[in-house]
Design a protein around this motif. Structure first.
Motif, PDB file in Angstrom:
ATOM      1  N   PHE A 135      43.747  42.615  33.854  1.00  0.00           N
ATOM      2  CA  PHE A 135      43.066  43.843  33.443  1.00  0.00           C
ATOM      3  C   PHE A 135      42.427  43.664  32.062  1.00  0.00           C
ATOM      4  CE2 PHE A 135      42.590  48.121  31.834  1.00  0.00           C
ATOM      5  CZ  PHE A 135      42.186  48.844  32.941  1.00  0.00           C
ATOM      6  N   SER A 136      43.188  43.109  31.136  1.00  0.00           N
ATOM      7  CA  SER A 136      42.700  42.896  29.772  1.00  0.00           C
ATOM      8  C   SER A 136      41.493  41.965  29.758  1.00  0.00           C
ATOM      9  CB  SER A 136      43.829  42.323  28.915  1.00  0.00           C
ATOM     10  OG  SER A 136      43.361  41.985  27.643  1.00  0.00           O
ATOM     11  N   GLY A 137      41.543  40.893  30.556  1.00  0.00           N
ATOM     12  CA  GLY A 137      40.402  39.987  30.646  1.00  0.00           C
ATOM     13  C   GLY A 137      39.173  40.692  31.199  1.00  0.00           C
ATOM     14  N   GLY A 138      39.402  41.607  32.129  1.00  0.00           N
ATOM     15  CA  GLY A 138      38.296  42.390  32.675  1.00  0.00           C
ATOM     16  C   GLY A 138      37.666  43.290  31.632  1.00  0.00           C
ATOM     17  N   ARG A 140      37.686  42.872  28.420  1.00  0.00           N
ATOM     18  CA  ARG A 140      36.967  42.010  27.476  1.00  0.00           C
ATOM     19  C   ARG A 140      35.643  41.528  28.054  1.00  0.00           C
ATOM     20  NH1 ARG A 140      41.162  37.823  26.783  1.00  0.00           N
ATOM     21  NH2 ARG A 140      39.420  36.523  26.117  1.00  0.00           N
ATOM     22  N   SER A 141      35.550  41.459  29.383  1.00  0.00           N
ATOM     23  CA  SER A 141      34.325  40.997  30.043  1.00  0.00           C
ATOM     24  C   SER A 141      33.371  42.138  30.381  1.00  0.00           C
ATOM     25  CB  SER A 141      34.691  40.235  31.332  1.00  0.00           C
ATOM     26  OG  SER A 141      35.471  39.105  31.035  1.00  0.00           O
ATOM     27  N   GLY A 142      33.720  43.365  29.983  1.00  0.00           N
ATOM     28  CA  GLY A 142      32.832  44.501  30.217  1.00  0.00           C
ATOM     29  C   GLY A 142      33.050  45.209  31.534  1.00  0.00           C
ATOM     30  N   VAL A 143      34.188  44.952  32.188  1.00  0.00           N
ATOM     31  CA  VAL A 143      34.487  45.651  33.440  1.00  0.00           C
ATOM     32  C   VAL A 143      34.909  47.078  33.100  1.00  0.00           C
ATOM     33  CG1 VAL A 143      36.014  45.731  35.457  1.00  0.00           C
ATOM     34  CG2 VAL A 143      35.193  43.523  34.591  1.00  0.00           C
ATOM     35  N   ASN A 144      34.280  48.044  33.757  1.00  0.00           N
ATOM     36  CA  ASN A 144      34.678  49.435  33.539  1.00  0.00           C
ATOM     37  C   ASN A 144      34.801  50.204  34.840  1.00  0.00           C
ATOM     38  OD1 ASN A 144      31.992  49.772  34.160  1.00  0.00           O
ATOM     39  ND2 ASN A 144      31.384  50.343  32.084  1.00  0.00           N
ATOM     40  N   GLY A 145      34.766  49.504  35.937  1.00  0.00           N
ATOM     41  CA  GLY A 145      34.942  50.118  37.247  1.00  0.00           C
ATOM     42  C   GLY A 145      35.148  49.028  38.277  1.00  0.00           C
ATOM     43  N   THR A 146      35.524  49.454  39.472  1.00  0.00           N
ATOM     44  CA  THR A 146      35.779  48.467  40.524  1.00  0.00           C
ATOM     45  C   THR A 146      34.968  48.793  41.769  1.00  0.00           C
ATOM     46  OG1 THR A 146      37.711  49.738  41.279  1.00  0.00           O
ATOM     47  CG2 THR A 146      38.108  47.914  39.727  1.00  0.00           C
ATOM     48  N   PRO A 147      34.586  47.756  42.509  1.00  0.00           N
ATOM     49  CA  PRO A 147      34.718  46.355  42.158  1.00  0.00           C
ATOM     50  C   PRO A 147      33.629  45.944  41.170  1.00  0.00           C
ATOM     51  CG  PRO A 147      33.556  46.515  44.235  1.00  0.00           C
ATOM     52  CD  PRO A 147      33.920  47.927  43.822  1.00  0.00           C
ATOM     53  N   THR A 148      33.959  44.972  40.327  1.00  0.00           N
ATOM     54  CA  THR A 148      32.965  44.338  39.471  1.00  0.00           C
ATOM     55  C   THR A 148      32.965  42.861  39.820  1.00  0.00           C
ATOM     56  OG1 THR A 148      33.205  45.945  37.679  1.00  0.00           O
ATOM     57  CG2 THR A 148      32.286  43.797  37.101  1.00  0.00           C
ATOM     58  N   PHE A 149      31.783  42.335  40.086  1.00  0.00           N
ATOM     59  CA  PHE A 149      31.630  40.936  40.468  1.00  0.00           C
ATOM     60  C   PHE A 149      30.919  40.153  39.374  1.00  0.00           C
ATOM     61  CE2 PHE A 149      31.921  43.071  44.592  1.00  0.00           C
ATOM     62  CZ  PHE A 149      32.857  42.273  45.231  1.00  0.00           C
ATOM     63  N   PHE A 150      31.365  38.918  39.187  1.00  0.00           N
ATOM     64  CA  PHE A 150      30.704  37.962  38.310  1.00  0.00           C
ATOM     65  C   PHE A 150      30.317  36.770  39.168  1.00  0.00           C
ATOM     66  CE2 PHE A 150      33.161  40.509  35.464  1.00  0.00           C
ATOM     67  CZ  PHE A 150      32.439  40.558  34.279  1.00  0.00           C
ATOM     68  N   ILE A 151      29.094  36.299  38.980  1.00  0.00           N
ATOM     69  CA  ILE A 151      28.591  35.143  39.714  1.00  0.00           C
ATOM     70  C   ILE A 151      28.265  34.071  38.688  1.00  0.00           C
ATOM     71  CG2 ILE A 151      26.789  34.272  41.248  1.00  0.00           C
ATOM     72  CD1 ILE A 151      26.574  37.200  42.343  1.00  0.00           C
ATOM     73  N   ASN A 152      29.001  32.969  38.763  1.00  0.00           N
ATOM     74  CA  ASN A 152      28.877  31.893  37.773  1.00  0.00           C
ATOM     75  C   ASN A 152      28.932  32.426  36.343  1.00  0.00           C
ATOM     76  OD1 ASN A 152      28.874  29.980  39.749  1.00  0.00           O
ATOM     77  ND2 ASN A 152      26.712  29.434  39.542  1.00  0.00           N
ATOM     78  N   GLY A 153      29.875  33.330  36.127  1.00  0.00           N
ATOM     79  CA  GLY A 153      30.136  33.833  34.777  1.00  0.00           C
ATOM     80  C   GLY A 153      29.269  34.980  34.315  1.00  0.00           C
ATOM     81  N   GLN A 154      28.296  35.394  35.115  1.00  0.00           N
ATOM     82  CA  GLN A 154      27.410  36.507  34.757  1.00  0.00           C
ATOM     83  C   GLN A 154      27.754  37.722  35.611  1.00  0.00           C
ATOM     84  OE1 GLN A 154      24.943  36.448  32.344  1.00  0.00           O
ATOM     85  NE2 GLN A 154      25.641  34.388  31.838  1.00  0.00           N
TER      86      GLN A 154
END
Length: 175
Positions: A135-138, A140-154
């Motif tokens: 959760f904390s890593g999310g 820090r990565s700008g996640v504020n809802g679900t689902p949130t997807f990252f593709i090759n780090g973006q």
């Protein structure tokens, strides 16, 4: 566009080859109806891309609005210690509409996991720190809802419809 702050590593739950050209990371909540909608889409993408796609699932339970999300995430982590994360992950999503602590215990039994041990783990919060780390890593990565997807780090800022994600994965793969 937000970037994934915590790279996929050995602590992650991953399907697909380490050297796949595209890594898809989902921050998800087992009780979130949108994540339930995305679940078969991810399965279809995995089937479509095969060894070209590595998929990682990270816990992002929205406790305030989903009362069983935390317990479900901890149940999946409990199953992971027995080598059955993905089996539990799938069962939870496939039974999302009837989530309860009772149901989680039944799913554990279905996977021949010790139901009493699960109850004790949930009661003691044995896997809460692992879920909090995701959760904390999310956050820090700008996640504020679900689902949130990252593709090759973006972060994928488009919708999570099959065609949208397919195009984004193809683009990340250079196709």
């Amino acid at each position: 566009m937000a970037k994934l702050k915590v790279p996929v590593g050995p602590d992650d739950h991953v399907q697909g080859p380490t050297d796949a050209p595209v890594t898809l990371v989902e921050y998800g909540d087992y009780e979130c109806p949108h994540c339930g909608y995305a679940y078969p889409i991810v399965k279809a993408l995995q089937k479509r891309f095969g060894k070209q796609l590595r998929f990682a699932f990270r816990n992002f339970p929205l406790r305030e609005i989903h009362p069983y999300a935390e317990a479900a995430a901890e149940t999946a982590e409990f199953a992971a210690t027995h080598g059955k994360f993905w089996e539990m992950h799938d069962l939870i999503f496939e039974n999302q509409n009837s989530l309860s602590e009772q149901m989680l215990g039944e799913l554990a039994q279905r996977l021949t996991l010790d139901r009493q041990a699960l109850t004790e783990a949930l009661g003691s919060g044995a896997f809460a720190e692992r879920v909090r780390r995701d959760f904390s890593g999310g956050v820090r990565s700008g996640v504020n809802g679900t689902p949130t997807f990252f593709i090759n780090g973006q972060r994928n800022d488009g919708d999570f419809e099959l065609e949208t994600l397919r195009r984004a994965i193809n683009k990340a793969a250079g196709k």
